[in-house]
Motif scaffolding. Structure first.
Motif, PDB file in Angstrom:
ATOM      1  N   LEU A 186       0.827  -1.207   0.000  1.00 51.50           N
ATOM      2  CA  LEU A 186       0.000   0.000   0.000  1.00 51.50           C
ATOM      3  C   LEU A 186       0.862   1.257   0.000  1.00 51.50           C
ATOM      4  O   LEU A 186       0.546   2.245  -0.675  1.00 51.50           O
ATOM      5  CB  LEU A 186      -0.923   0.004   1.224  1.00 51.50           C
ATOM      6  N   GLY A 187       1.971   1.203   0.759  1.00 51.54           N
ATOM      7  CA  GLY A 187       2.881   2.344   0.767  1.00 51.54           C
ATOM      8  C   GLY A 187       3.439   2.627  -0.608  1.00 51.54           C
ATOM      9  O   GLY A 187       3.524   3.789  -1.038  1.00 51.54           O
ATOM     10  N   LEU A 188       3.809   1.568  -1.339  1.00 46.28           N
ATOM     11  CA  LEU A 188       4.337   1.737  -2.693  1.00 46.28           C
ATOM     12  C   LEU A 188       3.274   2.317  -3.621  1.00 46.28           C
ATOM     13  O   LEU A 188       3.555   3.231  -4.408  1.00 46.28           O
ATOM     14  CB  LEU A 188       4.826   0.384  -3.215  1.00 46.28           C
ATOM     15  N   MET A 189       2.051   1.795  -3.515  1.00 44.65           N
ATOM     16  CA  MET A 189       0.986   2.272  -4.399  1.00 44.65           C
ATOM     17  C   MET A 189       0.600   3.717  -4.091  1.00 44.65           C
ATOM     18  O   MET A 189       0.399   4.523  -5.007  1.00 44.65           O
ATOM     19  CB  MET A 189      -0.236   1.353  -4.273  1.00 44.65           C
ATOM     20  N   LEU A 190       0.503   4.041  -2.809  1.00 48.14           N
ATOM     21  CA  LEU A 190       0.124   5.411  -2.434  1.00 48.14           C
ATOM     22  C   LEU A 190       1.265   6.394  -2.704  1.00 48.14           C
ATOM     23  O   LEU A 190       1.015   7.549  -3.077  1.00 48.14           O
ATOM     24  CB  LEU A 190      -0.281   5.459  -0.963  1.00 48.14           C
ATOM     25  N   LEU A 191       2.497   5.953  -2.517  1.00 46.52           N
ATOM     26  CA  LEU A 191       3.634   6.808  -2.849  1.00 46.52           C
ATOM     27  C   LEU A 191       3.635   7.115  -4.345  1.00 46.52           C
ATOM     28  O   LEU A 191       3.862   8.265  -4.753  1.00 46.52           O
ATOM     29  CB  LEU A 191       4.940   6.118  -2.465  1.00 46.52           C
ATOM     30  N   THR A 192       3.374   6.098  -5.159  1.00 44.90           N
ATOM     31  CA  THR A 192       3.298   6.306  -6.612  1.00 44.90           C
ATOM     32  C   THR A 192       2.158   7.249  -6.960  1.00 44.90           C
ATOM     33  O   THR A 192       2.291   8.107  -7.844  1.00 44.90           O
ATOM     34  CB  THR A 192       3.105   4.952  -7.329  1.00 44.90           C
ATOM     35  N   LEU A 193       1.018   7.116  -6.257  1.00 41.87           N
ATOM     36  CA  LEU A 193      -0.104   8.037  -6.463  1.00 41.87           C
ATOM     37  C   LEU A 193       0.310   9.462  -6.110  1.00 41.87           C
ATOM     38  O   LEU A 193      -0.019  10.415  -6.839  1.00 41.87           O
ATOM     39  CB  LEU A 193      -1.284   7.597  -5.604  1.00 41.87           C
ATOM     40  N   GLY A 194       1.026   9.612  -5.003  1.00 42.12           N
ATOM     41  CA  GLY A 194       1.502  10.942  -4.628  1.00 42.12           C
ATOM     42  C   GLY A 194       2.469  11.518  -5.648  1.00 42.12           C
ATOM     43  O   GLY A 194       2.391  12.716  -5.986  1.00 42.12           O
ATOM     44  N   PHE A 195       3.383  10.691  -6.161  1.00 44.04           N
ATOM     45  CA  PHE A 195       4.297  11.154  -7.209  1.00 44.04           C
ATOM     46  C   PHE A 195       3.516  11.616  -8.439  1.00 44.04           C
ATOM     47  O   PHE A 195       3.810  12.664  -9.031  1.00 44.04           O
ATOM     48  CB  PHE A 195       5.249  10.026  -7.609  1.00 44.04           C
ATOM     49  N   ALA A 196       2.513  10.823  -8.839  1.00 49.67           N
ATOM     50  CA  ALA A 196       1.734  11.153 -10.033  1.00 49.67           C
ATOM     51  C   ALA A 196       0.971  12.465  -9.844  1.00 49.67           C
ATOM     52  O   ALA A 196       0.929  13.307 -10.751  1.00 49.67           O
ATOM     53  CB  ALA A 196       0.768  10.019 -10.355  1.00 49.67           C
ATOM     54  N   ALA A 197       0.375  12.647  -8.657  1.00 51.78           N
ATOM     55  CA  ALA A 197      -0.379  13.870  -8.382  1.00 51.78           C
ATOM     56  C   ALA A 197       0.547  15.084  -8.355  1.00 51.78           C
ATOM     57  O   ALA A 197       0.197  16.160  -8.876  1.00 51.78           O
ATOM     58  CB  ALA A 197      -1.117  13.731  -7.051  1.00 51.78           C
ATOM     59  N   ARG A 198       1.729  14.918  -7.782  1.00 50.00           N
ATOM     60  CA  ARG A 198       2.654  16.050  -7.724  1.00 50.00           C
ATOM     61  C   ARG A 198       3.188  16.391  -9.113  1.00 50.00           C
ATOM     62  O   ARG A 198       3.380  17.564  -9.447  1.00 50.00           O
ATOM     63  CB  ARG A 198       3.808  15.731  -6.775  1.00 50.00           C
TER      64      ARG A 198
END
Length: 446
Positions: free
Chosen positions: A376-388
């Motif tokens: 989940l950390g990897l998926m949410l971190l990737t989501l955060g990268f994409a949003a930024r």
């Protein structure tokens, strides 16, 4: 004298990177060992083995002579995952090995947090495998997970220019569009051998399940939508882009996968929202809406021409086996309570007649609480990268950040109802987002 000192200094090996390279070598060795064990448990006929060897030698020759061409071939073959290891796995296995041996595996271009999370999740897979009931299945499943983790990190480090981004995008779009066209044609106008591309009334292309075929097309659709509204990499005419979008959208609908429909709906809404919020986004959002309506009209015509409306309505409703799927997920939660460290990779089917039908439930049952937290950390971190990347207007060397964010949101929603851990295109989209993060952060290149 100073020049010689600079050369010697440049050639010194940083201990931290030496450790990473060593770990990478062990990972690659483990991957090939797992592949050997899998093939050893299910011996193949001699002609298949000979063809397998010839294919590997040909891929090795191509990777050494035309490295980028071998990469394009691997991405194109992502559209064929009927068996595992899939053809693309064999190609990328050789390409990654060549990159490692020739010094072209630049892991310093991957965000360190991503590398740590991927490595930690793989390590927990190994730890949980000690309790596996079916050892052969654990080796096979972990081998694929290991390969995909390495593949994601390698691809993020590979995409370092607009030329390479265009190569990956073109190969992906070509594979997706051809797969959708052939599968839909097999449903509408059956031809000799058409049964290989369908599962009854459902399109499946060269995948073993329509529920994978449909979602495979969705990121290609969303990225192409973004490219249509704001052209960057592709020189296609508008009519060509609309034709490709229509064919792939029809493919998603004719897969009759409700999770794929959810994937596309979530991704399209996210893309519309991002475009509308950008400066001058009203015009772009309206353009995307028109494009969507055109694709929808083509879809309606295809459904009407094939008399598929009744089956479409039936598939959209709740199915009898939905209760069984949710029951399997509930059993996964019970297993996690009894086995805090998990039951081992690929072992979920040993405790349930059905698959997990959720990436998160599978990780929880097989790798324990810490494993699902890392995933989940990897998926949410990737989501955060994409949003930024979207907020800062940073694309992945021309591949639109809005399309990638939309694709990732669709995949996260899809993962709640389908096991997506071994989807090659999930790791492809993640790697492109990580590569965009490297652009924004100005990571070093060589």
């Amino acid at each position: 004298m100073e020049a010689a000192q600079l050369v010697r200094a440049h050639r010194r090996v940083d201990p931290a990177w030496a450790l990473i390279w060593g770990a990478g070598g062990v990972a690659l060795a483990g991957l090939f060992l797992a592949l050997g064990l899998v093939l050893g448990t299910a011996p193949l006929p001699l002609p298949v083995v000979l063809g397998f060897g010839a294919g590997l030698l040909g891929t090795l020759a191509l990777a050494l002579a035309r490295y980028d061409a071998a990469v394009a071939l691997g991405v194109l073959l992502l559209a064929a995952v009927r068996l595992e290891p899939a053809p693309s796995d064999l190609v990328f296995g050789v390409v990654i090995a060549v990159a490692f041996v020739t010094g072209r595996l630049y892991l310093e271009r991957v965000p360190l947090s991503v590398t740590v999370l991927v490595s930690g999740f793989l390590a927990l897979n190994l730890l949980a495998a000690t309790d596996a009931v079916d050892g052969a299945r654990a080796v096979e499943f972990f081998g694929i997970t290991l390969y995909l983790g390495v593949f994601g990190l390698w691809l993020a480090a590979y995409v370092t220019s607009a030329r390479r981004a265009r190569l990956v995008l073109l190969a992906y779009l070509t594979g997706a569009a051809l797969s959708a066209a052939v599968a839909c044609l097999a449903l509408i106008a059956p031809f000799p051998g058409a049964e290989a591309f369908v599962d009854g009334p459902r399109a499946q292309g060269l995948f073993k399940d329509p529920n994978v075929f449909g979602p495979f097309l969705v990121p290609a659709i969303l990225i192409l939508m973004d490219e249509t509204v704001a052209p960057r990499l592709l020189q296609f005419r508008l009519v060509t882009k609309l034709a490709l979008l229509s064919v792939m959208t029809i493919g998603v609908v004719f897969s009759f996968s409700r999770a794929a429909w959810l994937n596309l709906a979530v991704g399209t809404l996210v893309l519309l929202a991002v475009l509308a919020l950008r400066r001058g986004g009203g015009r772009r959002a309206m353009t995307l809406l028109i494009v969507t309506l055109i694709a929808g009209a083509a879809l309606f015509g295809a459904v009407a021409a094939t008399s598929s409306m009744e089956f479409l309505t039936e598939r959209a409703a709740l199915q009898d086996y939905d209760a069984q799927r949710f029951g399997a997920q509930a059993s996964g939660l019970e297993v996690a309570a009894e086995h805090p460290l998990g039951i081992g990779p690929g072992q979920f089917e040993a405790i349930s007649d059905l698959s997990a039908h959720s990436t998160y439930v599978r990780a929880l049952a097989e790798e324990g609480v810490l494993g699902v937290l890392l995933l989940l950390g990897l998926m949410l971190l990737t989501l955060g990268f994409a949003a930024r990347n979207v907020a800062l207007g940073v694309d992945t060397y021309g591949i639109g950040s809005a399309g990638l964010l939309a694709a990732w949101c669709g995949l996260l929603a899809n993962s709640s109802f389908v096991d997506t851990l071994h989807w090659r295109h999930l790791w492809l989209v993640a790697a492109l987002i990580w590569a965009g993060t490297a652009v924004r952060a100005g990571y070093p290149g060589r």
